[in-house]
Enzyme design. Sequence first.
Site, PDB file in Angstrom:
ATOM      1  CG  ASP A 138       3.357  -8.277  12.020  1.00  0.00           C
ATOM      2  OD1 ASP A 138       3.368  -7.258  13.016  1.00  0.00           O
ATOM      3  OD2 ASP A 138       3.098  -7.746  10.797  1.00  0.00           O
ATOM      4  CE1 TYR A 177      -1.021  -3.123   4.805  1.00  0.00           C
ATOM      5  CE2 TYR A 177      -0.670  -2.674   7.031  1.00  0.00           C
ATOM      6  CZ  TYR A 177      -0.489  -2.341   5.794  1.00  0.00           C
ATOM      7  OH  TYR A 177      -0.271  -1.169   5.551  1.00  0.00           O
ATOM      8  CE  LYS A 206      -1.264  -1.571  14.744  1.00  0.00           C
ATOM      9  NZ  LYS A 206      -2.074  -0.878  13.975  1.00  0.00           N
TER      10      LYS A 206
HETATM   11  N1  HOZ Z   1      -3.326  -0.484   8.527  1.00  0.00           N
HETATM   12  C1  HOZ Z   1      -3.953   0.288   9.636  1.00  0.00           C
HETATM   13  C2  HOZ Z   1      -5.002  -0.927  10.421  1.00  0.00           C
HETATM   14  N2  HOZ Z   1      -4.523  -2.301  10.188  1.00  0.00           N
HETATM   15  C3  HOZ Z   1      -4.597   1.575   9.480  1.00  0.00           C
HETATM   16  C4  HOZ Z   1      -3.856   2.695  10.041  1.00  0.00           C
HETATM   17  C5  HOZ Z   1      -4.758   4.002   9.983  1.00  0.00           C
HETATM   18  O1  HOZ Z   1      -5.202   4.138   9.218  1.00  0.00           O
HETATM   19  O2  HOZ Z   1      -4.257   4.704  10.775  1.00  0.00           O
END
Ligand code: HOZ
Length: 428
Positions: A239, A144, A267
């Site tokens: 990534d 992802y 992050k």
């Molecule tokens: N896509 C995020 C985890 N891989 C989740 C982000 C969120 O819900 O804060």
Amino acid sequence: MIYKRSSALFKEAQKVIPGGVNSPVRAFKAVGGDPIFVKEAKGAYLYDEDGNRLIDYINSWGPMILGHAYPPVVDAVVEKAKKGTSFGMPTEIETKIAELAVSMVPNIDKIRFVNSGTEACMSAVRLARGFTKKDKIIKFAGCYHGHSDSFLIQAGSGAVTFGSPNSPGVTAGTAKDTLLARYNDLENVEEIINSNKDEIACIIIEPVAGNMGCIPPVKGFLEGLRSLCDAHNILLIFDEVMTGFRLAKGGVQELLGVDADIVTFGKVIGGGLPVGAFAAREEIMNHLAPLGPVYQAGTLSGNPLAMAAGLAMLTELNEKSEVFDSLTKKTEYLHEGIGKVLIEKNIIHTINRLGSMISVHFSEKPVVDFESAAAGNNDTFKKFFHGMLDQGIYIAPSAFETWFITDALSYEDLDETINAARITAESL
Ligand code: HOZ
């Protein structure tokens, strides 16, 4: 534990926010039940709206590597806020954090800040296309890279959690330029390259995958990608939104000794504020506007509050590099402890881990790619999730997400967690 107020707040939220959440996995659809509404957090703990204390294994999906409300970060943000919150003009702190990031990460000369990991990956691919003058990209099933159109093809994380790894709304025209490979399968990547000769701009990969649970690369896989990219004039994009400044100061490039051409961050680099970034060596980065033709911009890019949080966080990690060892040791302890109680209770499982990323899969076979991750028993995962939650342990509400360990966890917290796993395992 009682979650009455959270459930009431969720009902209210659903009236005005689609699904009651601003990011799908938070809605608990994959595990059932109502999401927990957080009131505040400190160190390793979340405090919810019902007054429960939860030990946090998500840590805002990664950023809170040193714990919630970490004083140096909070102080930096508060001080900055008093001087204005956004200017849309250059500020000195942007150069300071850029210098620090470039000094910590191998193989990059310049970095540009954006507002999210999605933006970072989207911009990195545009830059790769502009630099190589080619259109196609290779991504891996289950990886992802945020929710921009080119990446929502067999995407991991929330997309696969909700069974829509290929999202409606992504046009066939966009999808045709994204080629899909199997994680940890070099031969498959080679075949794809050979059938798309001279058309591939870049390979984008989570060098340690975290969006189908945690899946480390098998030995030689990243090195093999590097060689293929060199041989075919393809840029390799790591990534490192999850892994950057987490698995080592210099991320996976440093930890596993493989160079990427472009690296993306998110992050940890924002210390809990909305920050993404992408970085590369000078000849690539100079293709960006205003120096070069590849356009990318943003009103809140390099926002002073976000830069202050990020600078405080990176400064701490740079000065206290023993934190990475400490995180690894704590995660190993958790791995051993949970593994032991699941074995004692004869629960079929596999635990994947690298550094401070870990995931528990209720699966017999090794979990090395999307197919094996998807083969896990989701019913057992749901029971495990709720069993842990009932005892005040908050793990990712989806089997397709990694857990992120924080150094604020004490060994007593870890023992409490292992004990909760022991009790939970009795009813799996
Ligand atoms: N896509 C995020 C985890 N891989 C989740 C982000 C969120 O819900 O804060």
